[in-house]
Design a protein around this motif. Structure first.
Motif, PDB file in Angstrom:
ATOM      1  N   ASP A 164       0.671  -1.278  -0.055  1.00 41.65           N
ATOM      2  CA  ASP A 164       0.151   0.043   0.004  1.00 41.65           C
ATOM      3  C   ASP A 164       0.860   1.066   0.227  1.00 41.65           C
ATOM      4  O   ASP A 164       0.840   2.038  -1.068  1.00 41.65           O
ATOM      5  CB  ASP A 164      -0.990   0.008   1.327  1.00 41.65           C
ATOM      6  CG  ASP A 164      -2.066  -1.194   0.999  1.00 41.65           C
ATOM      7  OD1 ASP A 164      -2.121  -1.714  -0.123  1.00 41.65           O
ATOM      8  OD2 ASP A 164      -2.390  -1.580   2.146  1.00 41.65           O
ATOM      9  N   THR A 165       1.573   1.354   1.169  1.00 40.55           N
ATOM     10  CA  THR A 165       2.464   2.535   1.075  1.00 40.55           C
ATOM     11  C   THR A 165       3.479   2.487  -0.038  1.00 40.55           C
ATOM     12  O   THR A 165       3.737   3.741  -0.600  1.00 40.55           O
ATOM     13  CB  THR A 165       3.192   2.489   2.537  1.00 40.55           C
ATOM     14  OG1 THR A 165       2.409   2.385   3.552  1.00 40.55           O
ATOM     15  CG2 THR A 165       4.056   4.081   2.744  1.00 40.55           C
ATOM     16  N   ARG A 167       3.152   1.213  -2.828  1.00 37.25           N
ATOM     17  CA  ARG A 167       2.557   1.718  -4.225  1.00 37.25           C
ATOM     18  C   ARG A 167       2.309   3.250  -4.274  1.00 37.25           C
ATOM     19  O   ARG A 167       2.776   3.719  -5.471  1.00 37.25           O
ATOM     20  CB  ARG A 167       1.164   1.093  -4.160  1.00 37.25           C
ATOM     21  CG  ARG A 167       0.347   0.877  -5.632  1.00 37.25           C
ATOM     22  CD  ARG A 167      -0.838   0.141  -5.440  1.00 37.25           C
ATOM     23  NE  ARG A 167      -1.586   0.499  -6.510  1.00 37.25           N
ATOM     24  CZ  ARG A 167      -1.306  -0.011  -7.695  1.00 37.25           C
ATOM     25  NH1 ARG A 167      -0.423  -0.760  -7.845  1.00 37.25           N
ATOM     26  NH2 ARG A 167      -2.189   0.337  -8.711  1.00 37.25           N
ATOM     27  N   GLU A 168       2.081   3.798  -3.144  1.00 36.03           N
ATOM     28  CA  GLU A 168       2.019   5.229  -3.449  1.00 36.03           C
ATOM     29  C   GLU A 168       3.399   5.882  -3.699  1.00 36.03           C
ATOM     30  O   GLU A 168       3.463   6.860  -4.645  1.00 36.03           O
ATOM     31  CB  GLU A 168       1.591   5.869  -2.065  1.00 36.03           C
ATOM     32  CG  GLU A 168       0.085   5.783  -1.938  1.00 36.03           C
ATOM     33  CD  GLU A 168      -0.391   6.099  -0.346  1.00 36.03           C
ATOM     34  OE1 GLU A 168       0.241   7.097   0.186  1.00 36.03           O
ATOM     35  OE2 GLU A 168      -1.272   5.421  -0.075  1.00 36.03           O
ATOM     36  N   ARG A 169       4.165   5.455  -3.034  1.00 35.53           N
ATOM     37  CA  ARG A 169       5.581   6.077  -3.334  1.00 35.53           C
ATOM     38  C   ARG A 169       6.121   5.632  -4.642  1.00 35.53           C
ATOM     39  O   ARG A 169       6.722   6.400  -5.495  1.00 35.53           O
ATOM     40  CB  ARG A 169       6.645   5.426  -2.249  1.00 35.53           C
ATOM     41  CG  ARG A 169       6.434   5.839  -0.971  1.00 35.53           C
ATOM     42  CD  ARG A 169       7.383   5.174   0.211  1.00 35.53           C
ATOM     43  NE  ARG A 169       7.193   5.620   1.485  1.00 35.53           N
ATOM     44  CZ  ARG A 169       7.884   6.536   2.048  1.00 35.53           C
ATOM     45  NH1 ARG A 169       8.857   7.052   1.226  1.00 35.53           N
ATOM     46  NH2 ARG A 169       7.918   7.088   3.196  1.00 35.53           N
ATOM     47  N   GLN A 170       5.717   4.382  -5.266  1.00 34.87           N
ATOM     48  CA  GLN A 170       6.182   4.117  -6.400  1.00 34.87           C
ATOM     49  C   GLN A 170       5.398   5.047  -7.419  1.00 34.87           C
ATOM     50  O   GLN A 170       6.222   5.367  -8.610  1.00 34.87           O
ATOM     51  CB  GLN A 170       5.700   2.460  -6.535  1.00 34.87           C
ATOM     52  CG  GLN A 170       6.417   2.088  -7.865  1.00 34.87           C
ATOM     53  CD  GLN A 170       5.714   0.566  -8.069  1.00 34.87           C
ATOM     54  OE1 GLN A 170       4.614   0.247  -7.719  1.00 34.87           O
ATOM     55  NE2 GLN A 170       6.709  -0.171  -8.603  1.00 34.87           N
ATOM     56  N   HIS A 171       4.262   5.167  -7.397  1.00 40.66           N
ATOM     57  CA  HIS A 171       3.614   6.138  -8.175  1.00 40.66           C
ATOM     58  C   HIS A 171       4.416   7.605  -8.158  1.00 40.66           C
ATOM     59  O   HIS A 171       4.339   8.182  -9.406  1.00 40.66           O
ATOM     60  CB  HIS A 171       2.187   6.281  -7.657  1.00 40.66           C
ATOM     61  CG  HIS A 171       1.229   5.343  -8.540  1.00 40.66           C
ATOM     62  ND1 HIS A 171       0.282   5.733  -9.341  1.00 40.66           N
ATOM     63  CD2 HIS A 171       1.202   4.130  -8.232  1.00 40.66           C
ATOM     64  CE1 HIS A 171      -0.400   4.592  -9.749  1.00 40.66           C
ATOM     65  NE2 HIS A 171       0.116   3.629  -9.231  1.00 40.66           N
ATOM     66  N   ALA A 172       4.527   8.148  -7.112  1.00 42.20           N
ATOM     67  CA  ALA A 172       5.053   9.511  -7.087  1.00 42.20           C
ATOM     68  C   ALA A 172       6.624   9.175  -7.792  1.00 42.20           C
ATOM     69  O   ALA A 172       6.959  10.376  -8.420  1.00 42.20           O
ATOM     70  CB  ALA A 172       5.330   9.623  -5.513  1.00 42.20           C
TER      71      ALA A 172
END
Lengths: 273, 314
Positions: A164-165, A167-172
């Motif tokens: 979860d976390t 994935r957000e970081r990966q998107h950014a």
């Protein structure tokens, strides 16, 4: 040069200069990436990955050395690979700006590694067919190690996409990386001569398309940012690539990195270290 | 209960005799709690030292002045991280979880070697650390090849083999600087002046054998502190002098009978430094803590992945 038919002198000089620029771009990408990856040595989030990232850094520096050696030979052996690598002003570097960004968080670093190594692989595959034999041979030796880099990159791509976390970081990270990553395929000033002479068998624009075709299914399947529109001619970027690296224009961050990299050597110019 | 206790006492006695006779112990063997604790404490400090030991040298990876030095230094620091990993795994097998060891280290509850509490001020420090700090360390580490705990001995074989390359890498840097410009020689001499004190303290104060249970009772190590220090001095002082370098101890000399005389190391400094009050103790621990915290989400991601894999029965 080991070209089959030697071009006329003026043309040959032009091609030779373009070849030198190509070797420098290849070497500098690996050199600066190697420095960036070695920043994780000793402080990566897990010990096992610390060791893996240090190995990537060493491979890249080894590849950089190989390309600097080719360049030193091309220049007649008057300068050493170390002198080429370290003893020049920042604007003498031909690396894409992607390589020179600070390491960011772990998601940024492994995502950058994914984009860089998949692009590098496409470039090396193309250079396997180079008519400049030393370059074709170097590409063959480098590409063997790059396969392991791809394995590492793919593992982390999937791993981060599943958390979860993470994935957000990966998107950014991907959002920040795309313009820089496209800069890897900024054409060199002498590219026409390189393609015509068969030193670089395909133009950068074609390599960029090849690369995008290869990574598109994975990235879209994982729902990662894909800032491209499909046109008859291929994928058209919906954002402006960060060009300039291949012409020696670098970010402010590179000035700092350059200062650090050359700090010991500048203490006693010309000394043995 | 009484019978069980008596049995345990007999077992412990038999265990001590086994050790005294040069016997080896495997991870799956029965061992007294005291031996297990002594092993964990010893190996954990060794692992902590490898892990904290990467920080002073790591600062120079980005500044290494040639491609060859850059590659060698990255590889060396990578080795040290690898040693930390191998050693933490040994301690994990003995029952202490890795996360607990990291927490204890970062909270200052466990220790690491004195030399890694000092700053590195120039490229010459990189040479002096890789040559002399690693040379001093390898003497202690070679003395662990004969340890009673067999998995530790096997790990030390690999570690000692790698450390011997570090010494060559360090010596090569030192020789290059010693044969370099006046400014380079000055950097080297300055580094030696600063590192000599910590090097002399590194093996620890002379300890009467009856107080050194790791040595005499459990045979975790096989040589005493003073013995190791004397060996280091006898081997390396002549090599330093051969390079035309000075050492900052006016009392240092080889006596007529061949033994070495030297000023007593500063044991008060050693106690202060390993108590995490050295010149860089707080800074290094804070840096390690910061990076550990910043990587927490990565470890959680991996833990989640493992949990999912196990649930799927893969």
């Amino acid at each position: 040069m080991a070209l089959e038919t030697p071009p006329a002198t003026q043309e040959r000089d032009h091609t030779r200069a373009a070849l030198a620029e190509l070797l420098l771009a290849l070497a500098d990408d690996e050199f600066v990436t190697g420095y960036a990856n070695s920043e994780w040595t000793g402080i990566a989030p897990i010990l096992e990955e610390d060791i893996a990232f240090s190995s990537l850094a060493q491979d890249e520096l080894g590849h950089a050395r190989l390309f600097y050696e080719l360049l030193a030979e091309l220049r007649g052996g008057a300068v050493s690979p170390d002198e080429i690598a370290y003893d020049r002003p920042p604007e003498g570097f031909r690396n894409a700006q992607l390589a020179e960004r600070p390491r960011g968080d772990w998601a940024y670093s492994v995502s950058r590694q994914f984009l860089y190594d998949t692009a590098d692989y496409v470039r090396l595959e193309c250079l396997l067919g180079s008519r400049y034999t030393p370059l074709a041979q170097a590409a063959a030796s480098v590409i063997r190690e790059e396969r392991y880099h791809l394995l590492h990159a793919h593992t982390w791509l999937a791993r981060l996409a599943a958390g979860d976390t993470a994935r957000e970081r990966q998107h950014a990270a991907f959002t920040a990386l795309w313009p820089d990553a496209l800069g890897l395929f900024e054409p060199l000033p002498g590219e026409a001569a390189l393609v015509e002479s068969g030193i670089q068998p395909a133009p950068s624009a074609a390599l960029c398309q090849r690369w995008l075709e290869q990574i598109e299914p994975m990235l879209r399947q994982l729902g990662l940012p894909w800032p491209f529109a499909q046109r008859a001619a291929g994928w058209e970027p919906l954002l402006a690539p960060h060009y300039g690296g291949r012409a020696g224009r670098h970010s402010r961050e590179f000035a700092q990195l350059y200062d650090t990299i050359t700090s010991v050597r500048r203490l006693e110019p010309g000394a043995q270290w | 209960m009484t019978t069980g206790h008596a049995n345990d006492t007999a077992r412990a006695e038999a265990f001590k005799q086994h050790i005294a006779a040069g016997g080896k112990v495997e991870a799956s063997d029965w061992m007294p709690g005291e031996y297990r604790h002594a092993l964990i404490r010893f190996i954990e400090m060794h692992a902590n030292s490898e892990l904290m030991g990467v920080l002073p040298e790591r600062e120079w990876i980005m500044r290494a002045p040639t491609l060859r030095r850059k590659l060698a230094l990255t590889a060396k620091v990578q080795d040290e991280v690898g040693h930390a990993q191998l050693l933490y795994r040994l301690a994990e097998d003995l029952g202490k979880p890795r996360a607990q060891m990291m927490d204890d280290l970062l909270a200052g509850r466990t220790k690491f070697h004195n030399v890694f509490h000092y700053p590195t001020q120039s490229w010459a420090d990189v040479g002096v650390i890789a040559w002399l700090v690693d040379a001093a360390a390898i003497l202690s580490q070679k003395a662990l090849l004969g340890t009673s705990y067999a998995p530790y001995a096997r790990t030390m074989q690999r570690i000692c083999w790698e450390e011997s390359f570090h010494i060559k890498h360090g010596y090569d840097i030192v020789v290059t600087l010693a044969g370099g410009t006046a400014a380079q020689r000055a950097l080297l001499q300055d580094a030696l002046n600063r590192w000599w004190g910590p090097l002399m303290q590194m093996h620890g104060p002379p300890t009467p054998p009856e107080h050194d249970r790791d040595l005499t009772l459990w045979r975790i190590k096989t040589r005493g502190n003073e013995d190791l220090r004397r060996d280091f001095i006898a081997t390396y002082v002549p090599r330093v002098w051969e390079l035309g370098l000075a050492l900052p101890d006016p009392a240092l000399r080889r006596a007529d009978n061949g033994s070495w005389e030297y000023s007593p190391p500063d044991w008060a400094e050693l106690r202060t430094v390993v108590g995490n009050h050295g010149p860089r103790s707080a800074e290094r621990l804070a840096f390690r803590r910061l990076n550990y915290e910043q990587g927490a989400w990565v470890r959680e991601t991996m833990a989640g992945e493992q949990a999912r894999t196990q649930t799927c029965g893969i």
